[in-house]
Design an enzyme around this catalytic site. Structure first.
Site, PDB file in Angstrom:
ATOM      1  N   GLU A 129       0.828  -1.207   0.000  1.00  8.00           N
ATOM      2  CA  GLU A 129       0.000   0.000   0.000  1.00  8.00           C
ATOM      3  C   GLU A 129       0.865   1.262   0.000  1.00  8.00           C
ATOM      4  O   GLU A 129       0.526   2.259  -0.651  1.00  8.00           O
ATOM      5  CB  GLU A 129      -0.936  -0.020   1.204  1.00  8.00           C
ATOM      6  N   GLU A 150      -4.502  -9.393   3.683  1.00  3.45           N
ATOM      7  CA  GLU A 150      -5.227  -9.097   4.918  1.00  3.45           C
ATOM      8  C   GLU A 150      -6.504  -9.913   5.109  1.00  3.45           C
ATOM      9  O   GLU A 150      -6.836 -10.330   6.227  1.00  3.45           O
ATOM     10  CB  GLU A 150      -5.563  -7.601   4.982  1.00  3.45           C
TER      11      GLU A 150
END
Length: 688
Positions: A129, A150
Site C-alpha cells: 500500500e 489481509e
C-alpha cells in the site's frame, strides 16, 4: 493516548541524499530497515510510521529532485506489525492506527515532488500500500512475493489498498488480489505477474536494481520517459462486484466478514473521493480488529510463520545424513509429482522404478511434460529444464537404488505390498539408507517389523497435489531412530515443506480427522438425511469445499478404504457406510458442475430418520472435538496447535477458523463434548 506497541521492532526510515546523473539536484532516498537481516522483514507499527513521517519532513525540506522509498536487501516491507493488534485497548485506538498510516502514506501521494517506490523485495499488505501511494513504481524481478493478504487474516487492506488498487489496475484484477488470492491459501504474486497487472511501471533485474531504478526515475523527472497507464473501465465495476459477492456467498456463506467488508470498500472506490474511501477503511479496520475471526487468523498466521519453522519434537538437525541421491518406488501420478519436487528442490539424481518399462516411461514422461509446461509458461528457463531432465530417470531394476541415500515408496496402499517392497529393497540399499513411506493411513511400525533395520523406516506423508499443499506429516515408528528422523526433517525443509511430527497412529492427523468428519456427515445420509441437506450443513464454517466435493477430491474408494482401517482400529467411533461403498463401486462422480449427481443419489439405501442441517453440523463438530481430544490424549501430536497446523496446511482449513480447535473452543463445542477447552482463553479468541 499512546499507540506504540510495547514489543514493536521499529522499522527506521533512513534518509540519504543521492546524486543522480542528469539531475541538477540530489534525490532523497529513504531506505526502510529494522536493523535485522531478511529473515526478520520490515513491518510498520506506530514507531515505524512516525520514523517514515519524519524522514519525509527532512526530505521535503531539502527540495529534492524526487523522493524514493526502498527497502533493505530482499525486503521492501511486509505490512503492518500485526503482533501489536491484540494489545489495542479499544476501537478508538484501532481507528487511530488506521488514520496514522493513511496520513503518513498520503504525504507521498499528495506530494508536489515526484515520489517513487523502488520495490526491491517482498512487499505485502501495508508495504504494498505504501508503494501504491507513490506516483511511480519500479519492481525487482527478484522480489520474493507481492500480495495484499489481509482478508486471509480477517482484516482488510486498511491503508489505502482498497481505494488505490482498483483505480490503478481495474476492478477485476483488484478483486483477485484483495479477495480471491487471500482466500486461495494466501496466493502470492510473482513480480512478472504484478507487472503484467499494472502494479509496477517497470520491471528491472535484481543485480543492479537500485542503480537502474535511480536512472529510470531521473528519466521520468526529466521528461525523457512518460509513464502511460490505461484508463480504468468503470462500466463493469458493479457487475464484477455482483459476481464476486455471489461467489463469496456460494463459497463462504457469510463466514468471513472481512471478505464482505473488502467488497463494500471496493464498491466505494468507484466513485468516492479518496478521503471518504480511506475513512471507510478506518471504520472497517476498527470493527474487524475486535472480531473473533481476526484472533483466529492471527493465531493461524503465527502457527504457519513460527511453529511450522520449528517443528515440535524434531531431533537435532546435526544428526541428519546427507542425501545425494533419491529413489522412488513406483512411477504413478504421485510418484511423478514426488520425482519432480525432489529434483527441483534437492538438485540431486532422482530415479523411479516400477514393474514394467511402460509404467516407468509413463512416469518419467510425466515429469518431462511438467518441466516443458513450466518452460512454455515462462516459469523455468531452458538451462534449469535441461538440468532437471538429466536428474530424473527410471528403471525396472531396483538395483539402481543401491547408492541412494533416501528411498521413498509411493505404491498401492496395502500393507502386504509395502512390506514386500521394503523386504526386497533392504537387500539392495545400504544399511544407513532412509526408507520413507508415503502411506496415508498404514502403520509405520508394522511396515518395518520384519526388517533387519527397522530404525531407518519413517513416514513421509505428502498431500495431493504435492506442489500445492505444504504439509508433510513425518511419522515416527516405534523403532525409528533420531538420525532417520533428523534426515527426514532436513529433507522436508529442503523441499520447502512444513512438517509436523506425528506418532504412528492409524491415519495420522489429517486423514483421521477428515475421515471422522466425513463419516459423521455420511452417517446422517445413511439415516435418511437428503444429500443436499447433509452437504450444506457445514456452510456456516466457510470451509474450502463442501463435504461431498471433498469426498470426490479424496476419492470415494480411498475414503472407504481409509474408513475401513480406522473402523478396525476404533470401531466405536468410525463406522462403515455401505452407501459410500456403493458410490465407490459405481465409479460415478458425486458432484457434477457443483450439483449432486442424481444417478448417485439413486444408489443410496437410507433410513427414515433424517436430520436437520443444524443437527448434522452439531454432530460433525462434536465428532471432531471428541477425536481431537482422543488424539491429544494418545500423544499423536505434541499439542492442539499441531492439529491446527495440520488442518491448515494439509486440508486447507481457513485462517478465520484458526484451523479447527479455536472454532470448537469459541462455539463451546470443546467444553460441552470433552469438558475442557483445547486452548487457553485469549490464545486464539477475544480474551475472557
Amino acid at each position: 493516548m499512546s499507540l506504540t506497541a510495547p514489543n514493536e521492532v521499529v522499522t527506521r526510515a533512513l534518509l540519504r541524499q543521492v546524486d543522480v546523473p542528469g539531475l541538477d539536484r540530489p534525490a532523497a532516498l529513504i531506505t526502510l530497515d529494522n536493523g535485522y537481516d531478511h529473515t526478520k522483514p520490515n513491518t510498520f507499527g506506530p514507531g515505524g510510521l512516525t520514523s517514515l513521517d519524519e524522514a519525509i519532513d527532512v526530505a521535503l525540506a531539502a527540495d529534492p529532485a524526487f523522493i524514493a522509498v526502498t527497502g533493505k536487501p530482499y525486503i521492501f516491507c511486509v505490512g503492518a506489525d500485526i503482533t501489536g493488534l491484540p494489545q489495542l485497548a479499544d476501537r478508538e485506538q484501532a481507528l487511530e492506527i488506521g488514520r496514522l498510516g493513511h496520513r503518513v502514506f498520503a504525504r507521498l501521494k499528495d506530494s508536489q515532488v515526484p515520489t517513487f517506490a523502488f520495490v526491491n523485495g517482498a512487499a505485502m499488505g501495508g508495504g504494498l500500500e505504501l508503494a501504491l501511494h507513490c506516483h511511480y513504481r519500479t519492481l525487482s524481478a527478484g522480489a520474493a512475493a507481492l500480495a495484499l493478504p489481509e482478508v486471509s487474516l480477517g482484516l482488510i487492506p486498511g491503508w489505502g489498498g482498497t481505494q488505490l488498487l482498483p483505480n490503478l489496475i481495474g476492478i477485476p484484477a483488484a478483486t483477485q488480489v484483495i479477495i480471491q488470492n487471500p482466500l486461495m491459501q494466501n496466493k502470492m504474486l510473482k513480480p512478472k505477474q504484478a507487472a503484467e497487472l499494472g502494479m509496477a511501471d517497470v520491471l528491472l533485474e535484481p543485480a543492479d536494481f537500485l542503480e537502474r531504478s535511480l536512472e529510470w526515475a531521473a528519466e521520468v523527472v526529466r521528461g525523457k520517459v512518460t509513464v502511460a497507464r490505461p484508463e480504468v473501465d468503470k462500466d463493469m465495476w458493479a457487475g464484477v462486484l455482483y459476481f464476486a459477492r455471489q461467489t463469496l456467498d456460494q463459497r463462504l456463506h457469510g463466514a468471513v466478514p472481512a471478505a464482505y467488508r473488502a467488497l463494500d470498500l471496493l464498491e466505494t472506490a468507484k466513485d468516492a473521493d479518496f478521503a471518504t474511501g480511506t475513512a471507510a477503511e478506518d471504520e472497517a479496520l476498527a470493527d474487524l480488529v475486535f472480531s473473533e475471526e481476526l484472533r483466529s487468523g492471527l493465531y493461524a498466521f503465527d502457527l504457519v510463520q513460527r511453529r511450522a519453522k520449528r517443528p515440535a519434537g524434531a531431533p537435532d538437525k546435526g544428526l541428519a545424513r546427507p542425501v545425494t541421491k533419491v529413489g522412488i518406488v513406483g512411477a504413478g501420478l504421485m510418484a511423478g509429482q514426488l520425482a519432480l519436487l525432489f529434483a527441483r528442490r534437492l538438485q540431486v539424481p532422482v530415479v523411479m522404478s516400477d514393474l514394467d518399462q511402460a509404467r516407468v516411461d509413463k512416469g518419467v514422461g510425466y515429469v518431462h511434460a511438467q518441466i516443458e509446461k513450466s518452460v512454455s509458461r515462462g516459469r523455468m528457463d531452458k538451462g534449469t529444464a535441461a538440468k532437471l531432465y538429466g536428474l530424473v530417470s527410471g528403471s525396472v531394476d531396483n538395483s539402481v537404488f543401491a547408492d541412494a541415500d533416501f528411498v521413498i515408496e509411493a505404491v498401492f496402499e496395502d500393507l502386504v505390498v509395502k512390506k514386500q517392497v521394503w523386504t526386497e529393497l533392504e537387500k539392495i540399499v545400504r544399511p544407513e539408507t532412509v526408507l520413507a513411506t508415503n502411506t496415508s493411513s498404514l502403520s509405520i511400525t508394522d511396515m518395518a517389523a520384519e526388517l533387519a533395520h527397522p530404525e531407518r523406516v519413517v513416514g513421509f506423508h505428502f498431500f495431493n497435489p504435492v506442489a500445492v499443499l505444504p504439509l508433510l506429516e513425518i511419522v515416527r515408528g516405534e523403532r525409528t531412530d533420531d538420525a532417520t528422523l533428523a534426515t527426514a526433517f532436513t529433507v522436508s525443509k529442503q523441499l520447502k515443506k512444513s512438517s509436523v511430527l506425528v506418532k504412528d497412529a492409524p491415519a495420522f492427523v489429517v486423514n483421521r480427522l477428515l475421515t471422522r468428519f466425513l463419516g459423521t456427515v455420511f452417517a446422517a445420509v445413511d439415516a435418511g438425511t437428503p444429500l443436499e441437506v447433509a452437504n450444506r450443513a457445514l456452510d456456516p464454517l466457510g470451509l474450502p469445499m463442501r463435504p461431498l466435493a471433498l469426498l470426490q477430491l479424496v476419492g470415494p474408494a480411498v475414503a472407504h478404504h481409509v474408513g475401513g482401517i480406522l473402523h478396525a482400529a476404533f470401531p466405536d467411533r468410525f463406522g462403515v457406510s455401505e452407501n459410500l461403498k456403493r458410490i465407490a463401486d459405481s465409479g460415478q462422480p458425486i458432484v457434477v458442475d457443483d450439483e449432486i449427481n442424481a444417478e448417485v443419489a439413486k444408489l443410496l439405501v437410507v433410513g427414515d430418520q433424517p436430520l436437520t442441517e443444524e443437527h448434522v453440523r452439531r454432530s460433525a463438530l462434536d465428532a471432531l472435538a471428541q477425536e481431537i481430544r482422543q488424539m491429544l490424549d494418545e500423544g499423536v501430536v505434541a499439542q492442539a496447535q499441531d492439529i491446527d497446523l495440520c488442518m491448515i496446511l494439509g486440508a486447507g482449513w481457513p485462517f478465520h477458523l484458526g484451523g479447527v480447535t479455536p472454532y470448537l473452543d469459541r462455539t463451546g463445542t470443546s467444553e460441552r463434548v470433552t469438558g475442557q477447552r483445547f486452548l487457553p482463553p485469549g490464545a486464539a479468541s477475544l480474551a475472557g
